[in-house]
Scaffold this active site. Structure first.
Site, PDB file in Angstrom:
ATOM      1  N   GLY A  10       3.571  -6.477  -1.920  1.00 30.60           N
ATOM      2  CA  GLY A  10       3.603  -7.189  -0.633  1.00 30.60           C
ATOM      3  C   GLY A  10       3.402  -8.683  -0.827  1.00 30.60           C
ATOM      4  N   ARG A  38      11.860  -7.271  -0.770  1.00 33.74           N
ATOM      5  CA  ARG A  38      12.994  -8.193  -0.767  1.00 33.74           C
ATOM      6  C   ARG A  38      12.474  -9.595  -1.044  1.00 33.74           C
ATOM      7  NH1 ARG A  38      12.884  -5.804   4.266  1.00 33.74           N
ATOM      8  NH2 ARG A  38      11.316  -6.815   5.543  1.00 33.74           N
ATOM      9  N   ASP A  55       9.850  -1.316  -4.305  1.00 31.19           N
ATOM     10  CA  ASP A  55       9.639  -0.547  -3.079  1.00 31.19           C
ATOM     11  C   ASP A  55       8.539   0.468  -3.386  1.00 31.19           C
ATOM     12  OD1 ASP A  55       9.708   1.216  -1.004  1.00 31.19           O
ATOM     13  OD2 ASP A  55      11.898   1.409  -0.953  1.00 31.19           O
ATOM     14  N   ILE A  56       7.385   0.327  -2.724  1.00 34.84           N
ATOM     15  CA  ILE A  56       6.236   1.178  -3.073  1.00 34.84           C
ATOM     16  C   ILE A  56       6.415   2.626  -2.624  1.00 34.84           C
ATOM     17  CG2 ILE A  56       4.507  -0.652  -3.232  1.00 34.84           C
ATOM     18  CD1 ILE A  56       3.622   0.415  -0.337  1.00 34.84           C
ATOM     19  N   TYR A 144      -2.291   2.411  12.639  1.00 32.94           N
ATOM     20  CA  TYR A 144      -2.682   1.482  11.560  1.00 32.94           C
ATOM     21  C   TYR A 144      -4.130   1.764  11.137  1.00 32.94           C
ATOM     22  CZ  TYR A 144      -3.822  -3.111   9.480  1.00 32.94           C
ATOM     23  OH  TYR A 144      -4.226  -4.130   8.663  1.00 32.94           O
TER      24      TYR A 144
HETATM   25  N1  SER Z   1      -4.572  -8.516  11.390  1.00 34.06           N
HETATM   26  C1  SER Z   1      -4.460  -7.096  11.478  1.00 34.06           C
HETATM   27  C2  SER Z   1      -3.708  -6.703  12.683  1.00 34.06           C
HETATM   28  O1  SER Z   1      -3.823  -7.383  13.672  1.00 34.06           O
HETATM   29  C3  SER Z   1      -5.816  -6.461  11.486  1.00 34.06           C
HETATM   30  O2  SER Z   1      -6.139  -6.039  10.213  1.00 34.06           O
HETATM   31  O3  SER Z   1      -3.042  -5.712  12.669  1.00 34.06           O
END
Ligand code: SER
Length: 318
Positions: A10, A38, A55-56, A144
């Site tokens: 990354g 890329r 590409d991981i 996330y």
């Molecule tokens: N900066 C990140 C986000 O807003 C938080 O880890 O997704």
């Protein structure tokens, strides 16, 4: 000369763009292999040391790069962020989780050390809001956050089971001036600077009183290296330390900017997805474990960060 051979995944992202030159300065350009899916043409470090298209999600490719360069340390930054994740949770899982599994597996045999950035997003509505403790409940409501908690646990497991030296931090919002953040909930805290200088006005997608912790890039870079070089004997947590430097709301950041640009104006058009994510996160973090276990001591506060951001960006933009 250090024997570290570092791979950064990354590398073209917000943190990677600055971590690559920082580590090359510390360890020598040939000791730091930048990689990404890329090439971004505007990226300045491409010609200044080794770079691999990587590409991981392709495990064999990771092992090939590790073998080719004799890698013994990985800063695994490749990840989708919180707002992008809500648009496509399955792709987030593929990159954030399966990508991490691939990195850990590739690191097993050569016993690479790994830096894994986690996030304040590991905390959900059930955690204490103010000064959220290091060991508070981690029950996030964003995909996330789910990927980051799972990642933290998996890193702990690979340490226990396979002895891999894996360390990491829970980043709050990262404020920086080289590359833009991509698809996070805290991105407003970077966009506001560009808008203030370019247009003199900013439309914020979070409510004015949404408190979230932030850190400035120089502290991000120094902290990551400091943790990776810390004596393991002093580390109780190893992986996933809360870190923080600046606790701020959009209104407070606006007021700080206005001290420098008096004509600057702000209005608010709330993005419900990002607001819901922000509402589920801590207002502030307790980072005393990082401060005591490996002497985390950020240098920038709201005033000094704002001054430096405006200084650097005003030269870049005009
Ligand atoms: N900066 C990140 C986000 O807003 C938080 O880890 O997704």
């Amino acid at each position: 000369m250090s024997k570290k051979k570092i791979l950064i995944t990354g590398a073209m992202g917000q943190i990677g763009t600055e971590l690559v030159p920082y580590l090359r300065e510390l360890y020598g350009p040939d000791h730091v292999v930048a990689s990404g899916r890329r090439i971004k043409p505007e990226c300045s470090f491409i010609d200044q040391g080794p770079f691999e298209l990587l590409d991981i999600t392709k495990p064999g490719d990771i092992s090939a790069v590790i073998r080719k360069h004799g890698i013994n340390t990985i800063y695994h930054l490749a990840s989708l962020l919180s707002a992008t994740g809500e648009e496509d949770p399955q792709t987030l899982w593929e990159i954030n989780m399966n990508g991490l599994v691939n990195i850990l597996e590739a690191a097993r045999e050569p016993q690479c050390s790994i830096f894994f950035p986690s996030s304040i997003a590991v905390f959900g509505p059930d955690a204490p809001k103010v000064k959220t403790p290091q060991d508070a409940l981690t029950r996030p409501t964003s995909i996330y956050g789910v990927s980051k908690v799972s990642g933290e646990l998996l890193c702990d497991y690979y340490h226990l089971k396979y002895g891999l030296d894996i360390r990491g931090l829970r980043y709050p919002g990262v404020i920086s001036n080289a590359a833009l953040p991509g698809g996070g909930t805290t991105d407003y805290a970077v966009h506001i600077f560009y808008a203030a200088l370019r247009e003199g006005r900013y439309t914020c997608f979070l409510k004015e009183d949404s408190s979230i912790d932030m850190i400035y890039m120089p502290d991000v870079l120094e902290g990551a290296v400091q943790l990776m070089n810390a004596d393991p004997a002093g580390l109780v947590h190893r992986n996933a330390f809360n870190v923080s430097a600046i606790t701020v709301t959009p209104a407070e950041l606006y007021r700080e900017l206005k001290k420098h640009i008096p004509e600057f104006t702000i209005n608010y058009e709330i993005d419900p997805v990002r607001q819901a994510i922000a509402d589920s996160w801590p207002d502030s973090l307790d980072d005393s474990a990082a401060r005591s276990e490996w002497k985390w001591n950020p240098k920038y506060n709201l005033e000094t960060m704002t001054r430096d951001m405006l200084d650097v960006l005003s030269k870049k933009i005009r």
